[in-house]
Design a protein around this motif. Sequence first.
Motif, mmCIF file in Angstrom:
data_model
loop_
_atom_site.group_PDB
_atom_site.id
_atom_site.type_symbol
_atom_site.label_atom_id
_atom_site.label_comp_id
_atom_site.label_asym_id
_atom_site.label_seq_id
_atom_site.Cartn_x
_atom_site.Cartn_y
_atom_site.Cartn_z
ATOM 1 N N ARG A 1 -84.852 22.477 -53.928
ATOM 2 C CA ARG A 1 -83.616 22.003 -54.560
ATOM 3 C C ARG A 1 -82.522 21.764 -53.531
ATOM 4 O O ARG A 1 -81.787 20.798 -53.605
ATOM 5 C CB ARG A 1 -83.165 22.997 -55.621
ATOM 6 N N LYS A 2 -82.417 22.665 -52.555
ATOM 7 C CA LYS A 2 -81.419 22.493 -51.512
ATOM 8 C C LYS A 2 -81.719 21.253 -50.675
ATOM 9 O O LYS A 2 -80.824 20.483 -50.335
ATOM 10 C CB LYS A 2 -81.366 23.722 -50.609
ATOM 11 N N MET A 3 -83.006 21.030 -50.372
ATOM 12 C CA MET A 3 -83.396 19.865 -49.596
ATOM 13 C C MET A 3 -83.044 18.576 -50.337
ATOM 14 O O MET A 3 -82.518 17.633 -49.751
ATOM 15 C CB MET A 3 -84.895 19.890 -49.311
ATOM 16 N N VAL A 4 -83.286 18.530 -51.644
ATOM 17 C CA VAL A 4 -82.956 17.342 -52.427
ATOM 18 C C VAL A 4 -81.451 17.101 -52.413
ATOM 19 O O VAL A 4 -80.994 15.974 -52.238
ATOM 20 C CB VAL A 4 -83.476 17.481 -53.879
ATOM 21 N N ARG A 5 -80.674 18.168 -52.570
ATOM 22 C CA ARG A 5 -79.220 18.017 -52.544
ATOM 23 C C ARG A 5 -78.755 17.476 -51.201
ATOM 24 O O ARG A 5 -77.942 16.559 -51.124
ATOM 25 C CB ARG A 5 -78.542 19.363 -52.829
ATOM 26 N N ASP A 6 -79.302 18.019 -50.116
ATOM 27 C CA ASP A 6 -78.916 17.569 -48.775
ATOM 28 C C ASP A 6 -79.283 16.106 -48.539
ATOM 29 O O ASP A 6 -78.490 15.339 -48.008
ATOM 30 C CB ASP A 6 -79.566 18.448 -47.702
ATOM 31 N N ILE A 7 -80.492 15.727 -48.938
ATOM 32 C CA ILE A 7 -80.932 14.334 -48.751
ATOM 33 C C ILE A 7 -80.073 13.387 -49.565
ATOM 34 O O ILE A 7 -79.644 12.348 -49.068
ATOM 35 C CB ILE A 7 -82.427 14.179 -49.120
ATOM 36 N N SER A 8 -79.811 13.738 -50.818
ATOM 37 C CA SER A 8 -79.027 12.833 -51.656
ATOM 38 C C SER A 8 -77.597 12.699 -51.145
ATOM 39 O O SER A 8 -77.008 11.623 -51.219
ATOM 40 C CB SER A 8 -79.037 13.287 -53.113
ATOM 41 N N THR A 9 -77.046 13.757 -50.581
ATOM 42 C CA THR A 9 -75.709 13.675 -50.008
ATOM 43 C C THR A 9 -75.719 12.791 -48.767
ATOM 44 O O THR A 9 -74.862 11.922 -48.610
ATOM 45 C CB THR A 9 -75.191 15.083 -49.642
ATOM 46 N N GLU A 10 -76.704 12.989 -47.895
ATOM 47 C CA GLU A 10 -76.805 12.193 -46.669
ATOM 48 C C GLU A 10 -76.984 10.708 -46.962
ATOM 49 O O GLU A 10 -76.458 9.862 -46.253
ATOM 50 C CB GLU A 10 -77.960 12.684 -45.796
ATOM 51 N N LEU A 11 -77.744 10.383 -47.985
ATOM 52 C CA LEU A 11 -78.010 8.984 -48.315
ATOM 53 C C LEU A 11 -76.913 8.357 -49.174
ATOM 54 O O LEU A 11 -76.975 7.175 -49.477
ATOM 55 C CB LEU A 11 -79.355 8.857 -49.041
ATOM 56 N N GLY A 12 -75.939 9.156 -49.589
ATOM 57 C CA GLY A 12 -74.854 8.636 -50.409
ATOM 58 C C GLY A 12 -75.246 8.446 -51.867
ATOM 59 O O GLY A 12 -74.605 7.689 -52.590
#
Length: 140
Positions: free
Chosen positions: A107-118
């Motif tokens: 879940r943390k990885m998904v949050r980080d990726i989605s934030t990085e990709l905008g």
Amino acid sequence: MGWLFVILGGIIEIFWVSGLKYADTLWLYCLTLLGILASFVLMILATKRLEVSVAYAVFVGIGAAGIVVAEMLVFGEEVNFVRLTLIATLLIGVVGLKLTSKSESERKMVRDISTELGLDELDEFMGEDKSERKDTGGLI
């Protein structure tokens, strides 16, 4: 909305995987790349609303089963009972494994990726009501 993203992403995956095999022009390669991007963006958006393990299992299941069926129906691959049985076994195994694992780090990885990709901004643009989001302990 999350399930719609998973299903649509899985369907798009069927097309881009076939595109990897059958594309023979620049235009078809571009469509394949667009399909890859669209399916993964939809998957990331879906995992912001659903459990990663369940969403991924369904996404992979739609893609795997859909590709085998498409190869048989559209591209003339041999329809074989053993092949159909093996793909069903694969789907059952993937779903079973994913349903038995729940990882906070996913879940943390998904949050980080989605934030990085905008993709957070895309989420807000689509008008998601954050109060409808499943409680994930503040991780997503």
